[in-house]
Design a protein around this motif. Sequence first.
Motif, PDB file in Angstrom:
ATOM      1  N   ASP A  70       0.827  -1.209   0.000  1.00  0.00           N
ATOM      2  CA  ASP A  70       0.000   0.000   0.000  1.00  0.00           C
ATOM      3  C   ASP A  70       0.860   1.257   0.000  1.00  0.00           C
ATOM      4  O   ASP A  70       0.457   2.296  -0.496  1.00  0.00           O
ATOM      5  CB  ASP A  70      -0.912   0.030   1.241  1.00  0.00           C
ATOM      6  CG  ASP A  70      -1.873  -1.133   1.277  1.00  0.00           C
ATOM      7  OD1 ASP A  70      -2.365  -1.529   0.195  1.00  0.00           O
ATOM      8  OD2 ASP A  70      -2.150  -1.640   2.380  1.00  0.00           O
ATOM      9  N   ARG A  71       2.027   1.171   0.597  1.00  0.00           N
ATOM     10  CA  ARG A  71       2.910   2.332   0.774  1.00  0.00           C
ATOM     11  C   ARG A  71       3.911   2.525  -0.362  1.00  0.00           C
ATOM     12  O   ARG A  71       4.412   3.605  -0.569  1.00  0.00           O
ATOM     13  CB  ARG A  71       3.692   2.181   2.079  1.00  0.00           C
ATOM     14  CG  ARG A  71       2.833   2.189   3.312  1.00  0.00           C
ATOM     15  CD  ARG A  71       3.680   1.875   4.532  1.00  0.00           C
ATOM     16  NE  ARG A  71       2.905   1.856   5.736  1.00  0.00           N
ATOM     17  CZ  ARG A  71       3.063   2.725   6.726  1.00  0.00           C
ATOM     18  NH1 ARG A  71       3.955   3.681   6.633  1.00  0.00           N
ATOM     19  NH2 ARG A  71       2.324   2.642   7.807  1.00  0.00           N
ATOM     20  N   ALA A  72       4.255   1.478  -1.096  1.00  0.00           N
ATOM     21  CA  ALA A  72       5.324   1.525  -2.095  1.00  0.00           C
ATOM     22  C   ALA A  72       4.781   1.773  -3.503  1.00  0.00           C
ATOM     23  O   ALA A  72       3.664   1.402  -3.821  1.00  0.00           O
ATOM     24  CB  ALA A  72       6.108   0.223  -2.075  1.00  0.00           C
ATOM     25  N   ASP A  73       5.612   2.411  -4.333  1.00  0.00           N
ATOM     26  CA  ASP A  73       5.287   2.615  -5.745  1.00  0.00           C
ATOM     27  C   ASP A  73       6.583   2.631  -6.544  1.00  0.00           C
ATOM     28  O   ASP A  73       7.633   3.036  -6.037  1.00  0.00           O
ATOM     29  CB  ASP A  73       4.528   3.925  -5.941  1.00  0.00           C
ATOM     30  CG  ASP A  73       3.866   4.031  -7.308  1.00  0.00           C
ATOM     31  OD1 ASP A  73       3.689   2.989  -7.967  1.00  0.00           O
ATOM     32  OD2 ASP A  73       3.513   5.150  -7.711  1.00  0.00           O
ATOM     33  N   ALA A  74       6.522   2.197  -7.781  1.00  0.00           N
ATOM     34  CA  ALA A  74       7.669   2.212  -8.689  1.00  0.00           C
ATOM     35  C   ALA A  74       7.180   2.631 -10.073  1.00  0.00           C
ATOM     36  O   ALA A  74       6.073   2.280 -10.473  1.00  0.00           O
ATOM     37  CB  ALA A  74       8.331   0.844  -8.745  1.00  0.00           C
ATOM     38  N   LYS A  75       8.025   3.395 -10.783  1.00  0.00           N
ATOM     39  CA  LYS A  75       7.651   3.908 -12.106  1.00  0.00           C
ATOM     40  C   LYS A  75       8.864   3.942 -13.022  1.00  0.00           C
ATOM     41  O   LYS A  75       9.993   4.067 -12.568  1.00  0.00           O
ATOM     42  CB  LYS A  75       7.111   5.341 -11.996  1.00  0.00           C
ATOM     43  CG  LYS A  75       5.914   5.502 -11.118  1.00  0.00           C
ATOM     44  CD  LYS A  75       5.533   6.961 -10.978  1.00  0.00           C
ATOM     45  CE  LYS A  75       4.348   7.089 -10.035  1.00  0.00           C
ATOM     46  NZ  LYS A  75       3.985   8.464  -9.793  1.00  0.00           N
ATOM     47  N   VAL A  76       8.613   3.871 -14.313  1.00  0.00           N
ATOM     48  CA  VAL A  76       9.593   4.230 -15.331  1.00  0.00           C
ATOM     49  C   VAL A  76       9.099   5.544 -15.929  1.00  0.00           C
ATOM     50  O   VAL A  76       7.894   5.809 -15.936  1.00  0.00           O
ATOM     51  CB  VAL A  76       9.752   3.147 -16.428  1.00  0.00           C
ATOM     52  CG1 VAL A  76      10.343   1.892 -15.836  1.00  0.00           C
ATOM     53  CG2 VAL A  76       8.456   2.859 -17.122  1.00  0.00           C
ATOM     54  N   ARG A  77      10.035   6.359 -16.418  1.00  0.00           N
ATOM     55  CA  ARG A  77       9.607   7.663 -16.929  1.00  0.00           C
ATOM     56  C   ARG A  77      10.462   8.142 -18.085  1.00  0.00           C
ATOM     57  O   ARG A  77      11.571   7.659 -18.293  1.00  0.00           O
ATOM     58  CB  ARG A  77       9.593   8.694 -15.815  1.00  0.00           C
ATOM     59  CG  ARG A  77      10.949   9.058 -15.262  1.00  0.00           C
ATOM     60  CD  ARG A  77      10.754   9.888 -14.036  1.00  0.00           C
ATOM     61  NE  ARG A  77      11.907  10.673 -13.675  1.00  0.00           N
ATOM     62  CZ  ARG A  77      11.879  11.649 -12.818  1.00  0.00           C
ATOM     63  NH1 ARG A  77      10.746  11.980 -12.244  1.00  0.00           N
ATOM     64  NH2 ARG A  77      12.964  12.314 -12.513  1.00  0.00           N
ATOM     65  N   PHE A  78       9.902   9.082 -18.812  1.00  0.00           N
ATOM     66  CA  PHE A  78      10.559   9.727 -19.946  1.00  0.00           C
ATOM     67  C   PHE A  78      10.452  11.233 -19.728  1.00  0.00           C
ATOM     68  O   PHE A  78       9.375  11.741 -19.418  1.00  0.00           O
ATOM     69  CB  PHE A  78       9.880   9.333 -21.258  1.00  0.00           C
ATOM     70  CG  PHE A  78      10.455  10.036 -22.447  1.00  0.00           C
ATOM     71  CD1 PHE A  78      11.639   9.587 -23.006  1.00  0.00           C
ATOM     72  CD2 PHE A  78       9.842  11.150 -22.973  1.00  0.00           C
ATOM     73  CE1 PHE A  78      12.189  10.246 -24.098  1.00  0.00           C
ATOM     74  CE2 PHE A  78      10.387  11.818 -24.065  1.00  0.00           C
ATOM     75  CZ  PHE A  78      11.570  11.355 -24.623  1.00  0.00           C
ATOM     76  N   ASN A  79      11.575  11.954 -19.868  1.00  0.00           N
ATOM     77  CA  ASN A  79      11.605  13.408 -19.651  1.00  0.00           C
ATOM     78  C   ASN A  79      12.049  14.153 -20.905  1.00  0.00           C
ATOM     79  O   ASN A  79      12.882  13.658 -21.667  1.00  0.00           O
ATOM     80  CB  ASN A  79      12.602  13.776 -18.553  1.00  0.00           C
ATOM     81  CG  ASN A  79      12.282  13.170 -17.220  1.00  0.00           C
ATOM     82  OD1 ASN A  79      11.121  13.008 -16.866  1.00  0.00           O
ATOM     83  ND2 ASN A  79      13.312  12.820 -16.470  1.00  0.00           N
ATOM     84  N   ALA A  80      11.517  15.340 -21.067  1.00  0.00           N
ATOM     85  CA  ALA A  80      12.007  16.294 -22.063  1.00  0.00           C
ATOM     86  C   ALA A  80      12.743  17.368 -21.275  1.00  0.00           C
ATOM     87  O   ALA A  80      12.129  18.142 -20.556  1.00  0.00           O
ATOM     88  CB  ALA A  80      10.858  16.894 -22.858  1.00  0.00           C
ATOM     89  N   ASN A  81      14.065  17.397 -21.358  1.00  0.00           N
ATOM     90  CA  ASN A  81      14.877  18.340 -20.600  1.00  0.00           C
ATOM     91  C   ASN A  81      14.990  19.640 -21.394  1.00  0.00           C
ATOM     92  O   ASN A  81      15.690  19.699 -22.396  1.00  0.00           O
ATOM     93  CB  ASN A  81      16.239  17.724 -20.322  1.00  0.00           C
ATOM     94  CG  ASN A  81      16.099  16.424 -19.565  1.00  0.00           C
ATOM     95  OD1 ASN A  81      15.935  15.368 -20.161  1.00  0.00           O
ATOM     96  ND2 ASN A  81      16.127  16.491 -18.258  1.00  0.00           N
TER      97      ASN A  81
END
Length: 164
Positions: free
Chosen positions: A78-89
Amino acid sequence: MKKTITLVAIIMVSLVNAQAFKGKGDIKAQVGVNMQDGGTGINFSADFGLGENMSYGFVASYMLSVKEPDGTSAKFGDRADAKVRFNANLGSVFKLDKAMDIYPGLNLGLRNFGAHLGVRYFFSEGFGVYTEAGIPIARYDRNIQGFDEYNNQFVFQIGASFNL
């Protein structure tokens, strides 16, 4: 005393030669406080430069302090989360100081598909600060109740950023 502190701060800022995003091969690590409705926690992220203005990364967060609905305790899941992401710098696109970067992006996590907007500022070649805000665009479950609301809502983060 105020004049002395101001003068020292101006001199230190003028000597800074840090760069917030260098492009392909650049690696950033961040650790910070994760704040959202119902709890606070810790956030770890890493971003890897793909090109002049693009990066991908990973995010892990864990809520340390949570408001427990109905008196039930929150479990690890319930407390944990994980993600992959893509950024435009976009720091160089907006012609910002080289020590500053703005990075909007998209993320795909265990709980939702979302978007984020962040800003980094580096005081030296290796150390800086960041702030980031994120929102879910599409939740995997339409019926969000109890602990499902954690890590599945507007989130604000602030912390330290490091060049690796």
